[in-house]
Motif scaffolding. Sequence first.
Motif, PDB file in Angstrom:
ATOM      1  N   GLY A   1     -23.087  39.920 -40.690  1.00 44.47           N
ATOM      2  CA  GLY A   1     -23.948  39.536 -41.799  1.00 44.47           C
ATOM      3  C   GLY A   1     -24.533  38.157 -41.592  1.00 44.47           C
ATOM      4  N   PHE A   2     -25.457  37.789 -42.471  1.00 41.82           N
ATOM      5  CA  PHE A   2     -26.068  36.464 -42.394  1.00 41.82           C
ATOM      6  C   PHE A   2     -26.438  35.990 -43.792  1.00 41.82           C
ATOM      7  CE2 PHE A   2     -29.670  39.359 -42.387  1.00 41.82           C
ATOM      8  CZ  PHE A   2     -30.589  38.731 -43.210  1.00 41.82           C
ATOM      9  N   TRP A   3     -26.552  34.675 -43.926  1.00 38.38           N
ATOM     10  CA  TRP A   3     -27.122  34.026 -45.108  1.00 38.38           C
ATOM     11  C   TRP A   3     -28.289  33.176 -44.647  1.00 38.38           C
ATOM     12  CZ3 TRP A   3     -22.195  31.620 -47.785  1.00 38.38           C
ATOM     13  CH2 TRP A   3     -21.452  32.643 -48.396  1.00 38.38           C
ATOM     14  N   GLU A   4     -29.376  33.202 -45.410  1.00 41.28           N
ATOM     15  CA  GLU A   4     -30.480  32.262 -45.241  1.00 41.28           C
ATOM     16  C   GLU A   4     -30.528  31.400 -46.495  1.00 41.28           C
ATOM     17  OE1 GLU A   4     -33.921  34.657 -44.661  1.00 41.28           O
ATOM     18  OE2 GLU A   4     -33.399  35.207 -42.591  1.00 41.28           O
ATOM     19  N   PHE A   5     -30.362  30.084 -46.337  1.00 38.55           N
ATOM     20  CA  PHE A   5     -30.238  29.202 -47.490  1.00 38.55           C
ATOM     21  C   PHE A   5     -31.606  28.867 -48.074  1.00 38.55           C
ATOM     22  CE2 PHE A   5     -26.159  28.672 -45.475  1.00 38.55           C
ATOM     23  CZ  PHE A   5     -25.290  28.572 -46.550  1.00 38.55           C
ATOM     24  N   LEU A   6     -31.807  29.258 -49.342  1.00 36.62           N
ATOM     25  CA  LEU A   6     -33.058  28.999 -50.054  1.00 36.62           C
ATOM     26  C   LEU A   6     -32.984  27.710 -50.871  1.00 36.62           C
ATOM     27  CD1 LEU A   6     -33.735  32.604 -51.424  1.00 36.62           C
ATOM     28  CD2 LEU A   6     -34.551  31.582 -49.289  1.00 36.62           C
ATOM     29  N   ALA A   7     -31.811  27.389 -51.391  1.00 35.31           N
ATOM     30  CA  ALA A   7     -31.627  26.188 -52.212  1.00 35.31           C
ATOM     31  C   ALA A   7     -30.185  25.733 -52.085  1.00 35.31           C
ATOM     32  CB  ALA A   7     -31.963  26.470 -53.673  1.00 35.31           C
ATOM     33  N   VAL A   8     -29.985  24.411 -52.064  1.00 38.28           N
ATOM     34  CA  VAL A   8     -28.644  23.829 -52.014  1.00 38.28           C
ATOM     35  C   VAL A   8     -28.636  22.598 -52.909  1.00 38.28           C
ATOM     36  CG1 VAL A   8     -26.851  22.791 -50.577  1.00 38.28           C
ATOM     37  CG2 VAL A   8     -28.284  24.622 -49.633  1.00 38.28           C
ATOM     38  N   ASP A   9     -27.789  22.630 -53.933  1.00 41.27           N
ATOM     39  CA  ASP A   9     -27.640  21.500 -54.863  1.00 41.27           C
ATOM     40  C   ASP A   9     -26.156  21.176 -54.955  1.00 41.27           C
ATOM     41  OD1 ASP A   9     -27.903  19.568 -56.814  1.00 41.27           O
ATOM     42  OD2 ASP A   9     -28.177  21.000 -58.471  1.00 41.27           O
ATOM     43  N   ALA A  10     -25.677  20.422 -53.971  1.00 38.97           N
ATOM     44  CA  ALA A  10     -24.236  20.133 -53.889  1.00 38.97           C
ATOM     45  C   ALA A  10     -23.823  19.189 -55.020  1.00 38.97           C
ATOM     46  CB  ALA A  10     -23.923  19.490 -52.544  1.00 38.97           C
ATOM     47  N   PRO A  11     -22.668  19.443 -55.670  1.00 32.75           N
ATOM     48  CA  PRO A  11     -21.765  20.585 -55.501  1.00 32.75           C
ATOM     49  C   PRO A  11     -21.929  21.622 -56.616  1.00 32.75           C
ATOM     50  CG  PRO A  11     -20.608  18.858 -56.656  1.00 32.75           C
ATOM     51  CD  PRO A  11     -22.037  18.387 -56.506  1.00 32.75           C
ATOM     52  N   ARG A  12     -23.143  21.836 -57.072  1.00 33.01           N
ATOM     53  CA  ARG A  12     -23.362  22.653 -58.266  1.00 33.01           C
ATOM     54  C   ARG A  12     -23.827  24.084 -57.995  1.00 33.01           C
ATOM     55  NH1 ARG A  12     -20.305  20.617 -62.109  1.00 33.01           N
ATOM     56  NH2 ARG A  12     -20.468  18.337 -62.119  1.00 33.01           N
ATOM     57  N   SER A  13     -24.638  24.282 -56.959  1.00 33.38           N
ATOM     58  CA  SER A  13     -25.143  25.634 -56.742  1.00 33.38           C
ATOM     59  C   SER A  13     -25.769  25.761 -55.361  1.00 33.38           C
ATOM     60  CB  SER A  13     -26.189  26.003 -57.804  1.00 33.38           C
ATOM     61  OG  SER A  13     -27.330  25.170 -57.681  1.00 33.38           O
ATOM     62  N   PHE A  14     -25.830  26.986 -54.885  1.00 34.82           N
ATOM     63  CA  PHE A  14     -26.660  27.287 -53.729  1.00 34.82           C
ATOM     64  C   PHE A  14     -27.151  28.721 -53.845  1.00 34.82           C
ATOM     65  CE2 PHE A  14     -22.393  28.372 -52.160  1.00 34.82           C
ATOM     66  CZ  PHE A  14     -22.581  29.549 -51.448  1.00 34.82           C
ATOM     67  N   GLU A  15     -28.251  28.997 -53.170  1.00 35.22           N
ATOM     68  CA  GLU A  15     -28.902  30.308 -53.242  1.00 35.22           C
ATOM     69  C   GLU A  15     -29.215  30.769 -51.834  1.00 35.22           C
ATOM     70  OE1 GLU A  15     -32.960  32.370 -55.131  1.00 35.22           O
ATOM     71  OE2 GLU A  15     -32.386  30.305 -55.642  1.00 35.22           O
ATOM     72  N   VAL A  16     -28.949  32.040 -51.554  1.00 37.62           N
ATOM     73  CA  VAL A  16     -29.155  32.569 -50.212  1.00 37.62           C
ATOM     74  C   VAL A  16     -29.794  33.947 -50.266  1.00 37.62           C
ATOM     75  CG1 VAL A  16     -27.150  31.338 -49.271  1.00 37.62           C
ATOM     76  CG2 VAL A  16     -26.880  33.691 -50.097  1.00 37.62           C
ATOM     77  N   ILE A  17     -30.421  34.314 -49.169  1.00 39.05           N
ATOM     78  CA  ILE A  17     -30.696  35.713 -48.878  1.00 39.05           C
ATOM     79  C   ILE A  17     -29.512  36.216 -48.079  1.00 39.05           C
ATOM     80  CG2 ILE A  17     -32.166  37.334 -47.642  1.00 39.05           C
ATOM     81  CD1 ILE A  17     -33.443  36.251 -50.172  1.00 39.05           C
ATOM     82  N   ASP A  18     -28.906  37.285 -48.558  1.00 43.32           N
ATOM     83  CA  ASP A  18     -27.706  37.843 -47.935  1.00 43.32           C
ATOM     84  C   ASP A  18     -28.080  39.179 -47.314  1.00 43.32           C
ATOM     85  OD1 ASP A  18     -24.785  38.193 -47.492  1.00 43.32           O
ATOM     86  OD2 ASP A  18     -25.031  39.800 -48.952  1.00 43.32           O
ATOM     87  N   GLY A  19     -27.741  39.351 -46.050  1.00 41.17           N
ATOM     88  CA  GLY A  19     -28.119  40.600 -45.412  1.00 41.17           C
ATOM     89  C   GLY A  19     -27.155  41.032 -44.334  1.00 41.17           C
ATOM     90  N   PHE A  20     -27.367  42.241 -43.867  1.00 38.15           N
ATOM     91  CA  PHE A  20     -26.601  42.790 -42.755  1.00 38.15           C
ATOM     92  C   PHE A  20     -27.297  42.387 -41.458  1.00 38.15           C
ATOM     93  CE2 PHE A  20     -25.677  45.350 -46.401  1.00 38.15           C
ATOM     94  CZ  PHE A  20     -24.336  45.694 -46.284  1.00 38.15           C
ATOM     95  N   ALA A  21     -26.504  42.139 -40.427  1.00 40.48           N
ATOM     96  CA  ALA A  21     -27.058  41.655 -39.164  1.00 40.48           C
ATOM     97  C   ALA A  21     -26.756  42.622 -38.032  1.00 40.48           C
ATOM     98  CB  ALA A  21     -26.496  40.272 -38.824  1.00 40.48           C
ATOM     99  N   GLN A  22     -27.562  42.531 -37.005  1.00 38.08           N
ATOM    100  CA  GLN A  22     -27.330  43.252 -35.762  1.00 38.08           C
ATOM    101  C   GLN A  22     -26.423  42.406 -34.864  1.00 38.08           C
ATOM    102  OE1 GLN A  22     -30.974  45.939 -34.831  1.00 38.08           O
ATOM    103  NE2 GLN A  22     -31.820  43.902 -35.198  1.00 38.08           N
ATOM    104  N   PRO A  23     -25.926  42.970 -33.777  1.00 38.39           N
ATOM    105  CA  PRO A  23     -24.997  42.213 -32.925  1.00 38.39           C
ATOM    106  C   PRO A  23     -25.535  40.868 -32.459  1.00 38.39           C
ATOM    107  CG  PRO A  23     -24.940  44.533 -32.327  1.00 38.39           C
ATOM    108  CD  PRO A  23     -26.033  44.380 -33.338  1.00 38.39           C
ATOM    109  N   ASP A  24     -26.865  40.725 -32.307  1.00 42.70           N
ATOM    110  CA  ASP A  24     -27.415  39.451 -31.849  1.00 42.70           C
ATOM    111  C   ASP A  24     -27.652  38.467 -32.986  1.00 42.70           C
ATOM    112  OD1 ASP A  24     -29.573  40.543 -33.154  1.00 42.70           O
ATOM    113  OD2 ASP A  24     -30.959  40.415 -31.459  1.00 42.70           O
ATOM    114  N   GLY A  25     -27.271  38.837 -34.220  1.00 42.95           N
ATOM    115  CA  GLY A  25     -27.410  37.951 -35.366  1.00 42.95           C
ATOM    116  C   GLY A  25     -28.683  38.135 -36.148  1.00 42.95           C
ATOM    117  N   SER A  26     -29.638  38.879 -35.632  1.00 41.76           N
ATOM    118  CA  SER A  26     -30.884  39.114 -36.359  1.00 41.76           C
ATOM    119  C   SER A  26     -30.664  40.124 -37.479  1.00 41.76           C
ATOM    120  CB  SER A  26     -31.963  39.622 -35.409  1.00 41.76           C
ATOM    121  OG  SER A  26     -31.582  40.861 -34.821  1.00 41.76           O
ATOM    122  N   ALA A  27     -31.572  40.126 -38.466  1.00 40.96           N
ATOM    123  CA  ALA A  27     -31.435  41.012 -39.613  1.00 40.96           C
ATOM    124  C   ALA A  27     -31.517  42.481 -39.188  1.00 40.96           C
ATOM    125  CB  ALA A  27     -32.517  40.702 -40.640  1.00 40.96           C
TER     126      ALA A  27
END
Length: 330
Positions: A76-102
């Motif tokens: 799997g992978f996360w792509e970070f869309l927003a990070v507000d430490a230490p209150r919140s973060f937002e990601v695109i969460d997906g399944f990945a292929q063996p090379d790490g790509s979506a």
Amino acid sequence: MPITSVTKDPEALTMTVTADFAVPVQRLWDAFADPRELERFWGPPTYPATFTRHDMVVGGRSQYLMRGPDGDSPAGFWEFLAVDAPRSFEVIDGFAQPDGSANPDMPRMRMTFEFSETPEGSRLVNTTWFGSAEELEQLIGMGMEEGMREAMGQMDAVLADLEAFAAGRGAVSQILSDTQVRVSRVIRGTVEQVWRAHHEPELLKRWMLGPDGWTMPVATAAENVGDAYRFEWAPVPGGPADGAPPFGFEGELLESNPPHREVTSERMIGMEGPGTTNELTLTPREDGTTLLTVVITYPSAEFRDMVLATGMTDGMEASYARLESELVGV
């Protein structure tokens, strides 16, 4: 069990998980920011995760692999869309292929993680947005809710283990795969200080020396992607390494996201054949220290084992201890 509720809303296409913990918000945040901690709970007990990348900044990416009891290894992978430490973060969460790509055959979701204080400690609210009712039904049917419950159920033990992730433990190496090793160290210094120490030649010459008895006469750092770098070491006359041959490494800066992450190629000067790829990630911590991680990818398991047998981790620890001494004096 820290999870207090799981709410599915077919109309809004969401699943919301709420969990309470008897630790401060910052401690909970650090567990998600540190890949060594995150991989101890992100995944059910029967599918433990290994994070080969985790740069928790906007535009950053995480990549992980889970290993199942029957030998299967979903990624799997996360792509970070927003990070507000230490209150919140937002990601695109997906399944990945063996090379790490979506994986284009599997759905991608948007997820938010929100952290807040409670009278007893802290609360995590994790909301997942699905692309369609069919995707929601598909992923719930694949065991997403049960997996989340099992994963969160492991967090109390991780949060209670402060010693394993504290400063002062020295560099620790962990084999991630047949060709990858991660070296981790908490450095007493800010992310900006540690980044600068990796790129200023005069600073490099003072700390990146490995075991006692060596000098670094050449330290040519790469500034921009595509630039070459070159580091050379020579023994100190009369020192513990006297008589040893000088050596060096060279390579190219492949990726750079100052002051959080860079990727370089590396090969020993004069040695034929493929070298390694090194991914440096710097993550800020609550107390002003920095979690430094280097993921090294080798051309083979044999080459990996040969390098580890040279005492690589001990040499890196000697250098990082000097780095701390330099930064404490800043």
